[in-house]
Design an enzyme around this catalytic site. Structure first.
Site, PDB file in Angstrom:
ATOM      1  N   ASN A 144     -15.255 -67.057  15.622  1.00 54.08           N
ATOM      2  CA  ASN A 144     -14.634 -68.379  15.569  1.00 54.08           C
ATOM      3  C   ASN A 144     -14.272 -68.640  14.109  1.00 54.08           C
ATOM      4  O   ASN A 144     -15.149 -68.867  13.287  1.00 54.08           O
ATOM      5  CB  ASN A 144     -15.625 -69.422  16.103  1.00 54.08           C
ATOM      6  CG  ASN A 144     -15.106 -70.841  15.929  1.00 54.08           C
ATOM      7  OD1 ASN A 144     -13.945 -71.057  15.568  1.00 54.08           O
ATOM      8  ND2 ASN A 144     -15.973 -71.821  16.180  1.00 54.08           N
ATOM      9  N   TRP A 145     -12.977 -68.582  13.824  1.00 51.52           N
ATOM     10  CA  TRP A 145     -12.527 -68.706  12.431  1.00 51.52           C
ATOM     11  C   TRP A 145     -12.514 -70.150  11.950  1.00 51.52           C
ATOM     12  O   TRP A 145     -12.260 -70.407  10.769  1.00 51.52           O
ATOM     13  CB  TRP A 145     -11.138 -68.075  12.269  1.00 51.52           C
ATOM     14  CG  TRP A 145     -11.095 -66.602  12.559  1.00 51.52           C
ATOM     15  CD1 TRP A 145     -12.171 -65.794  12.853  1.00 51.52           C
ATOM     16  CD2 TRP A 145      -9.941 -65.762  12.597  1.00 51.52           C
ATOM     17  NE1 TRP A 145     -11.741 -64.505  13.066  1.00 51.52           N
ATOM     18  CE2 TRP A 145     -10.370 -64.452  12.912  1.00 51.52           C
ATOM     19  CE3 TRP A 145      -8.568 -65.983  12.397  1.00 51.52           C
ATOM     20  CZ2 TRP A 145      -9.488 -63.374  13.032  1.00 51.52           C
ATOM     21  CZ3 TRP A 145      -7.696 -64.917  12.517  1.00 51.52           C
ATOM     22  CH2 TRP A 145      -8.150 -63.624  12.832  1.00 51.52           C
ATOM     23  N   LYS A 146     -12.740 -71.080  12.865  1.00 49.62           N
ATOM     24  CA  LYS A 146     -12.767 -72.518  12.521  1.00 49.62           C
ATOM     25  C   LYS A 146     -11.528 -72.882  11.702  1.00 49.62           C
ATOM     26  O   LYS A 146     -10.459 -72.327  11.928  1.00 49.62           O
ATOM     27  CB  LYS A 146     -14.078 -72.861  11.806  1.00 49.62           C
ATOM     28  CG  LYS A 146     -15.299 -72.396  12.609  1.00 49.62           C
ATOM     29  CD  LYS A 146     -16.595 -72.983  12.140  1.00 49.62           C
ATOM     30  CE  LYS A 146     -17.735 -72.477  13.026  1.00 49.62           C
ATOM     31  NZ  LYS A 146     -19.013 -73.096  12.755  1.00 49.62           N
TER      32      LYS A 146
ATOM     33  N   HIS B 138     -16.927 -76.805  21.591  1.00 49.35           N
ATOM     34  CA  HIS B 138     -17.704 -76.383  20.420  1.00 49.35           C
ATOM     35  C   HIS B 138     -18.420 -77.601  19.827  1.00 49.35           C
ATOM     36  O   HIS B 138     -17.905 -78.713  19.874  1.00 49.35           O
ATOM     37  CB  HIS B 138     -16.787 -75.739  19.377  1.00 49.35           C
ATOM     38  CG  HIS B 138     -17.555 -75.110  18.259  1.00 49.35           C
ATOM     39  ND1 HIS B 138     -17.983 -75.831  17.176  1.00 49.35           N
ATOM     40  CD2 HIS B 138     -18.011 -73.842  18.089  1.00 49.35           C
ATOM     41  CE1 HIS B 138     -18.666 -75.021  16.374  1.00 49.35           C
ATOM     42  NE2 HIS B 138     -18.687 -73.818  16.906  1.00 49.35           N
TER      43      HIS B 138
ATOM     44  N   GLU C 119     -18.690 -78.665  16.962  1.00 47.57           N
ATOM     45  CA  GLU C 119     -17.906 -79.450  15.991  1.00 47.57           C
ATOM     46  C   GLU C 119     -16.894 -80.337  16.707  1.00 47.57           C
ATOM     47  O   GLU C 119     -16.573 -81.430  16.235  1.00 47.57           O
ATOM     48  CB  GLU C 119     -17.245 -78.499  14.984  1.00 47.57           C
ATOM     49  CG  GLU C 119     -18.286 -77.956  14.006  1.00 47.57           C
ATOM     50  CD  GLU C 119     -18.125 -76.500  13.622  1.00 47.57           C
ATOM     51  OE1 GLU C 119     -17.001 -75.970  13.696  1.00 47.57           O
ATOM     52  OE2 GLU C 119     -19.148 -75.883  13.255  1.00 47.57           O
TER      53      GLU C 119
ATOM     54  N   GLU D 128     -25.144 -72.462  21.417  1.00 44.92           N
ATOM     55  CA  GLU D 128     -25.125 -72.601  19.960  1.00 44.92           C
ATOM     56  C   GLU D 128     -25.969 -73.815  19.568  1.00 44.92           C
ATOM     57  O   GLU D 128     -25.477 -74.946  19.576  1.00 44.92           O
ATOM     58  CB  GLU D 128     -23.689 -72.810  19.465  1.00 44.92           C
ATOM     59  CG  GLU D 128     -22.771 -71.650  19.749  1.00 44.92           C
ATOM     60  CD  GLU D 128     -21.606 -71.590  18.753  1.00 44.92           C
ATOM     61  OE1 GLU D 128     -21.479 -70.561  18.084  1.00 44.92           O
ATOM     62  OE2 GLU D 128     -20.861 -72.573  18.621  1.00 44.92           O
TER      63      GLU D 128
ATOM     64  N   GLY E 271     -24.041 -72.592  10.811  1.00 45.19           N
ATOM     65  CA  GLY E 271     -23.659 -72.712   9.408  1.00 45.19           C
ATOM     66  C   GLY E 271     -24.820 -73.021   8.476  1.00 45.19           C
ATOM     67  O   GLY E 271     -24.621 -73.367   7.316  1.00 45.19           O
TER      68      GLY E 271
ATOM     69  N   SER F  73     -25.437 -68.814  12.939  1.00 46.15           N
ATOM     70  CA  SER F  73     -25.932 -67.970  11.843  1.00 46.15           C
ATOM     71  C   SER F  73     -26.173 -66.525  12.259  1.00 46.15           C
ATOM     72  O   SER F  73     -27.089 -65.873  11.748  1.00 46.15           O
ATOM     73  CB  SER F  73     -27.191 -68.582  11.208  1.00 46.15           C
ATOM     74  OG  SER F  73     -26.863 -69.826  10.594  1.00 46.15           O
TER      75      SER F  73
ATOM     76  N   GLY G 116     -19.470 -67.450  13.497  1.00 39.35           N
ATOM     77  CA  GLY G 116     -18.630 -68.266  12.612  1.00 39.35           C
ATOM     78  C   GLY G 116     -18.433 -67.557  11.283  1.00 39.35           C
ATOM     79  O   GLY G 116     -17.588 -66.680  11.129  1.00 39.35           O
ATOM     80  N   GLY G 117     -19.226 -67.943  10.283  1.00 41.58           N
ATOM     81  CA  GLY G 117     -19.063 -67.454   8.910  1.00 41.58           C
ATOM     82  C   GLY G 117     -18.904 -65.944   8.788  1.00 41.58           C
ATOM     83  O   GLY G 117     -18.007 -65.453   8.091  1.00 41.58           O
TER      84      GLY G 117
HETATM   85  P1  13P Z   1     -22.010 -69.724  11.955  1.00 43.81           P
HETATM   86  O1  13P Z   1     -22.026 -68.292  12.467  1.00 43.81           O
HETATM   87  O2  13P Z   1     -21.230 -69.876  10.690  1.00 43.81           O
HETATM   88  O3  13P Z   1     -23.363 -70.329  11.936  1.00 43.81           O
HETATM   89  O4  13P Z   1     -21.158 -70.564  13.051  1.00 43.81           O
HETATM   90  C1  13P Z   1     -21.489 -70.472  14.376  1.00 43.81           C
HETATM   91  C2  13P Z   1     -20.425 -71.113  15.176  1.00 43.81           C
HETATM   92  O5  13P Z   1     -20.275 -72.314  15.177  1.00 43.81           O
HETATM   93  C3  13P Z   1     -19.552 -70.240  15.974  1.00 43.81           C
HETATM   94  O6  13P Z   1     -18.788 -70.984  16.873  1.00 43.81           O
END
Ligand code: 13P
Length: 251
Positions: A10-12, A96, A98, A168, A174, A214, A235-236
């Site tokens: 997920n590149w956000k 998600h 967010e 999640e 994050g 994470s 994510g990251g």
């Molecule tokens: P991180 O891997 O950066 O914690 O993010 C997880 C995420 O929200 C994937 O959708």
């Protein structure tokens, strides 16, 4: 029945065009086909068409991070399920944390988006997960059960069988605080029991449930070793081709 394994990035709201294309190129070039495993990149909507074109014919599929549930209309700023599909994306991320917590999406929005995705023929990945204070109050399972039940409400068994869930925990996103494999496994098993109660054992047994929060190359093996963890939503660590490929290589 062996469940499909899925590794998704997920590149956000990261990557301008050149970065997105370089990242997609690095993943496409580095991935090796593995039977029973799918690899998905959820790119920003403005890059979707080009990222999807770059992934075409490879082992990587493109997805959108969000969409609205209406077919079309006066909904400034939104994109429709048909637009997502027309851009070449196969997958859609729904609910998600967010979206839920920054943009106040409700369980009802999530349910409508899931239905819209299924009727457009997109592969939906629905996110659920509790906040830190909900975990500390001992309410994690209740929160996740309600999110899961409301998202899937009204679906037929066949429709439910097309859904992928991503657990999640919000406190792990994050933060570098990955859930232990035991915590994640226990919630995944619980989610599967919630699905089984509504749609039967066969649907529950076949449903991929991914862990997100994470996930890094150095913690994926422990998570993926657990019986009910069928992959990861990253994510990251998905913003660098090398680390995302390291994670996907756990299969
Ligand atoms: P991180 O891997 O950066 O914690 O993010 C997880 C995420 O929200 C994937 O959708």
């Amino acid at each position: 029945m062996a469940r499909k394994k899925i590794f998704a990035g997920n590149w956000k709201m990261y990557t301008v065009r050149d970065e997105a294309l370089a990242l997609a190129r690095g993943i496409v070039d580095g991935i090796t086909d593995s039977p029973g495993r799918a690899v998905v990149v959820f790119a920003p909507a403005v890059h979707l068409r080009e990222v999807a074109a770059l992934c075409a014919g490879s082992a990587v599929m493109a997805g959108a991070q969000n969409m609205y549930f209406e077919k079309e209309g006066a909904f400034t700023g939104e994109i429709s399920p048909a637009m997502v599909k027309d851009a070449g994306a196969r997958w859609i991320l729904i609910g998600h944390s967010e979206r839920r917590h920054v943009f106040h999406e409700t369980d009802d929005d999530v349910r409508k988006k899931l239905r819209a995705a299924l009727s457009e023929g997109l592969f939906p990945m629905v996110c659920v997960g509790e906040l830190l204070d909900e975990r500390e109050a001992g309410r994690s399972e209740d929160v996740v059960r309600v999110q899961t039940e409301r998202a899937l409400e009204g679906l037929s068994k066949n429709e439910a069988a097309a859904v992928v869930i991503a657990y999640e925990p919000v406190w792990a996103i994050g933060t570098g605080k990955v859930a232990t494999p035991e915590i994640a496994q226990s919630m995944h098993r619980y989610i599967r029991s919630v699905v089984a109660a509504k749609f039967g054992e066969a649907v529950a047994a076949g449903m991929p449930i991914l862990y997100g929060g994470s996930v890094k190359p150095d913690n994926i093996a422990g998570l993926f070793a657990m019986e009910d963890i069928d992959g990861a939503l990253v994510g990251g660590a998905s913003l660098k081709a090398a680390s995302f490929l390291d994670i996907a290589r756990v299969t």
